[in-house]
Design an enzyme around this catalytic site. Structure first.
Site, PDB file in Angstrom:
ATOM      1  N   ARG A 129      -5.200  -2.667   5.501  1.00  0.00           N
ATOM      2  CA  ARG A 129      -4.522  -3.907   5.810  1.00  0.00           C
ATOM      3  C   ARG A 129      -3.032  -3.727   6.089  1.00  0.00           C
ATOM      4  NH1 ARG A 129      -6.528  -7.327   0.577  1.00  0.00           N
ATOM      5  NH2 ARG A 129      -7.922  -5.596   0.123  1.00  0.00           N
ATOM      6  N   ASP A 134       1.189   1.796   8.541  1.00  0.00           N
ATOM      7  CA  ASP A 134       2.363   1.315   7.820  1.00  0.00           C
ATOM      8  C   ASP A 134       3.064   2.469   7.119  1.00  0.00           C
ATOM      9  OD1 ASP A 134       0.039   1.511   6.279  1.00  0.00           O
ATOM     10  OD2 ASP A 134       0.764   0.118   4.769  1.00  0.00           O
ATOM     11  N   ASP A 139       1.363   9.134   3.629  1.00  0.00           N
ATOM     12  CA  ASP A 139       1.732   9.697   2.331  1.00  0.00           C
ATOM     13  C   ASP A 139       1.175  11.126   2.276  1.00  0.00           C
ATOM     14  OD1 ASP A 139       2.059  10.137  -0.413  1.00  0.00           O
ATOM     15  OD2 ASP A 139       1.517   8.118  -0.978  1.00  0.00           O
ATOM     16  N   THR A 140      -0.013  11.317   1.721  1.00  0.00           N
ATOM     17  CA  THR A 140      -0.593  12.666   1.685  1.00  0.00           C
ATOM     18  C   THR A 140      -1.075  13.104   3.068  1.00  0.00           C
ATOM     19  OG1 THR A 140      -2.847  11.880   1.243  1.00  0.00           O
ATOM     20  CG2 THR A 140      -1.431  12.293  -0.673  1.00  0.00           C
ATOM     21  N   LEU A 145      -5.125   9.523   7.469  1.00  0.00           N
ATOM     22  CA  LEU A 145      -4.911   9.641   8.907  1.00  0.00           C
ATOM     23  C   LEU A 145      -5.641  10.836   9.496  1.00  0.00           C
ATOM     24  CD1 LEU A 145      -3.593   8.105  11.074  1.00  0.00           C
ATOM     25  CD2 LEU A 145      -1.520   9.405  10.726  1.00  0.00           C
ATOM     26  N   LYS A 164       6.404   9.593   4.243  1.00  0.00           N
ATOM     27  CA  LYS A 164       6.887  10.279   3.032  1.00  0.00           C
ATOM     28  C   LYS A 164       6.594  11.761   3.185  1.00  0.00           C
ATOM     29  CE  LYS A 164       6.205   6.909  -0.697  1.00  0.00           C
ATOM     30  NZ  LYS A 164       5.342   6.628  -1.871  1.00  0.00           N
ATOM     31  N   ARG A 215       3.003  -8.041   0.250  1.00  0.00           N
ATOM     32  CA  ARG A 215       2.801  -7.771   1.676  1.00  0.00           C
ATOM     33  C   ARG A 215       3.631  -8.723   2.539  1.00  0.00           C
ATOM     34  NH1 ARG A 215      -1.668  -4.161   2.294  1.00  0.00           N
ATOM     35  NH2 ARG A 215      -3.318  -4.430   0.762  1.00  0.00           N
TER      36      ARG A 215
END
Ligand code: PRP
Length: 180
Positions: free
Chosen positions: A47, A104, A107-108, A112, A135, A169
């Site tokens: 989301r 949005d 991270d790790t 993706l 990040k 959000r």
């Protein structure tokens, strides 16, 4: 909102104006990159990307289709062995299309990298990535990102589509969640 209902304090990291300015720049670059194609389909991963994609596509000076996917990983998403579960797939036939995935936050990189592997099986003409936040210090899997809004430190952030336990959000800026 300066404090969450669960008590954590919020500290502004990126203002609404900074986000808007950065999106204008990204949209100019993306519009130039795709000016030779009319095959662009922008895919938002729900989301968290819903606010970013809404603002970004309205700044694009291009013919563009918009679609959405919702995914989650089985078990612990920190493990690269985690299987991607498609909760909502795109409705567009992606064969020979130019795909731009909108995230949005990365991270790790596990989410993706699995989404990319999946969408590549659909035989697109090209596949590129745009994320509002990145990040880098948290990366566990290499992901080639074409457009990054902001590199941020390893802090828990919310706002502008990103949640903390489904709160926040709707914030117009990005804030760091400060645990008591
Ligand atoms: C967030 C974000 C990315 C993913 C990034 O989604 O939107 O999809 O986590 O993390 P990773 O790089 O470590 O895989 P989340 O699971 O929080 O769902 P949401 O988009 O519904 O908020």
């Amino acid at each position: 909102m300066a404090v969450l209902v669960t008590g954590e304090k919020l500290e502004i990291l990126i203002t609404e104006a900074e986000i808007a300015s950065r999106i204008n720049t990204l949209a100019e670059q993306i519009s130039t990159a795709y000016e030779q194609t009319n095959q662009l389909v922008v895919i938002g991963l729900l989301r968290g990307s819903f606010v970013f994609i809404a603002d970004l596509v309205r700044c694009l000076d291009l013919p563009v289709e918009v679609d959405f996917m919702t995914v989650s990983s089985y078990g612990n998403k920190m493990k690269s062995s985690g299987q991607l579960r498609i909760i909502k797939d795109v409705e567009t036939d992606l064969k020979n299309r130019d795909i731009l995935i909108i995230e949005d936050i990365i991270d790790t990189g596990h989410t993706l990298s699995q989404v990319i592997s999946l969408l590549e099986t659909r035989k697109p003409q090209s596949l590129r990535i745009c994320t509002l936040l990145n990040k880098p210090s948290r990366r566990e899997v290499d992901v080639d990102i074409d457009w990054v809004g902001f590199d941020i430190p390893d802090e828990f952030v919310i706002g502008y589509g990103i949640d903390y336990a489904q709160q926040g959000r709707n914030l117009q800026h990005i804030a760091i969640v400060k645990k008591p």
